[in-house]
Scaffold this motif. Sequence first.
Motif, PDB file in Angstrom:
ATOM      1  N   GLU A 158       6.853  -5.729   2.255  1.00 34.46           N
ATOM      2  CA  GLU A 158       7.123  -4.609   1.365  1.00 34.46           C
ATOM      3  C   GLU A 158       7.452  -5.162  -0.012  1.00 34.46           C
ATOM      4  OE1 GLU A 158       9.205  -1.334   4.315  1.00 34.46           O
ATOM      5  OE2 GLU A 158      10.504  -2.775   3.302  1.00 34.46           O
ATOM      6  N   ILE A 190      -2.735   3.751  -3.122  1.00 31.95           N
ATOM      7  CA  ILE A 190      -1.865   4.788  -2.536  1.00 31.95           C
ATOM      8  C   ILE A 190      -2.670   6.055  -2.290  1.00 31.95           C
ATOM      9  CG2 ILE A 190       0.100   6.315  -2.980  1.00 31.95           C
ATOM     10  CD1 ILE A 190       1.360   3.915  -4.538  1.00 31.95           C
ATOM     11  N   GLY A 202      -4.728   5.926   0.670  1.00 26.88           N
ATOM     12  CA  GLY A 202      -3.996   5.790   1.928  1.00 26.88           C
ATOM     13  C   GLY A 202      -3.891   4.367   2.434  1.00 26.88           C
ATOM     14  N   GLU A 258       1.276   2.690   1.482  1.00 28.98           N
ATOM     15  CA  GLU A 258       2.153   3.833   1.687  1.00 28.98           C
ATOM     16  C   GLU A 258       3.471   3.590   0.969  1.00 28.98           C
ATOM     17  OE1 GLU A 258       2.400   4.098   5.937  1.00 28.98           O
ATOM     18  OE2 GLU A 258       3.613   2.301   6.122  1.00 28.98           O
ATOM     19  N   ARG A 279       7.143   3.604   1.166  1.00 28.77           N
ATOM     20  CA  ARG A 279       8.122   3.537   2.254  1.00 28.77           C
ATOM     21  C   ARG A 279       9.495   4.041   1.823  1.00 28.77           C
ATOM     22  NH1 ARG A 279       6.075  -1.693   5.243  1.00 28.77           N
ATOM     23  NH2 ARG A 279       4.063  -0.841   5.901  1.00 28.77           N
ATOM     24  N   ARG A 327       9.231   2.685  -6.405  1.00 29.37           N
ATOM     25  CA  ARG A 327       8.668   2.898  -5.073  1.00 29.37           C
ATOM     26  C   ARG A 327       8.569   1.574  -4.330  1.00 29.37           C
ATOM     27  NH1 ARG A 327       3.210   5.878  -6.911  1.00 29.37           N
ATOM     28  NH2 ARG A 327       3.044   3.849  -7.888  1.00 29.37           N
ATOM     29  N   LEU A 342       6.646  -0.242  -1.563  1.00 28.73           N
ATOM     30  CA  LEU A 342       5.321  -0.062  -0.982  1.00 28.73           C
ATOM     31  C   LEU A 342       5.095  -0.969   0.216  1.00 28.73           C
ATOM     32  CD1 LEU A 342       3.397  -0.174  -4.375  1.00 28.73           C
ATOM     33  CD2 LEU A 342       4.088   1.877  -3.116  1.00 28.73           C
ATOM     34  N   ASN A 401      -0.487   0.412   4.869  1.00 21.52           N
ATOM     35  CA  ASN A 401      -0.672   1.409   5.909  1.00 21.52           C
ATOM     36  C   ASN A 401      -1.684   0.851   6.908  1.00 21.52           C
ATOM     37  OD1 ASN A 401      -1.142   3.600   7.511  1.00 21.52           O
ATOM     38  ND2 ASN A 401      -1.945   4.910   5.888  1.00 21.52           N
ATOM     39  N   LYS A 454      -4.681   2.773   8.422  1.00 20.28           N
ATOM     40  CA  LYS A 454      -5.891   2.975   7.619  1.00 20.28           C
ATOM     41  C   LYS A 454      -6.981   1.983   8.017  1.00 20.28           C
ATOM     42  CE  LYS A 454      -8.101   4.888   4.204  1.00 20.28           C
ATOM     43  NZ  LYS A 454      -8.460   6.293   4.187  1.00 20.28           N
TER      44      LYS A 454
END
Length: 173
Positions: free
Chosen positions: A24, A50, A53, A56, A58, A69, A71, A74, A77
């Motif tokens: 992250e 983003i 998709g 994401e 988090r 943010r 991130l 995902n 996907k």
Amino acid sequence: MNLIQLLSNPVKMRTLQFLLVSGEATTKQIAEALPDIPVPTLYRHVNQLIDAGVLEIREERKVRGSSERLLGVNSSKFEESGNISDMAYQFLIMIYNQFYQYDQKPDRDPVRDKLALGTMVLNLTDEEMDSLLAELGPVMEKYIKLSMDADRAGDPGRKRRNYSTIISPTEDM
């Protein structure tokens, strides 16, 4: 735009690779880790990832009046895309392009630049493979943090290097 087209862009691929390794990060942390990418360009590509998709959000938090943010990738996907061979092809083409660009430099020196290529087949149980990956994680994290350390960014001895790993099943020979 499908996943393969999206990830054929080197900025998006490098962003994704960074997040796959680090787990992250905020866009600011990604920008610090990829200082050669202009910040507005990075933000544009992150927003596209983003919207598609692939990344994401988090966590969202307020920092000094603005929104930050956290991130992550995902992973669902990638499971949806289904065509792993096409994704691998795009990844390999990206690596090939990096080697091609390097090979065009008149001052290239593979020994000096520590160029390395290799492959090996490991015959491991799933548990042994999980152990190998768990042991590699902290080692890679150590060097990623060294790479991201802003105090060392201007060190003339530092060189940007690509480190790519592919783990795939093999057919028994």
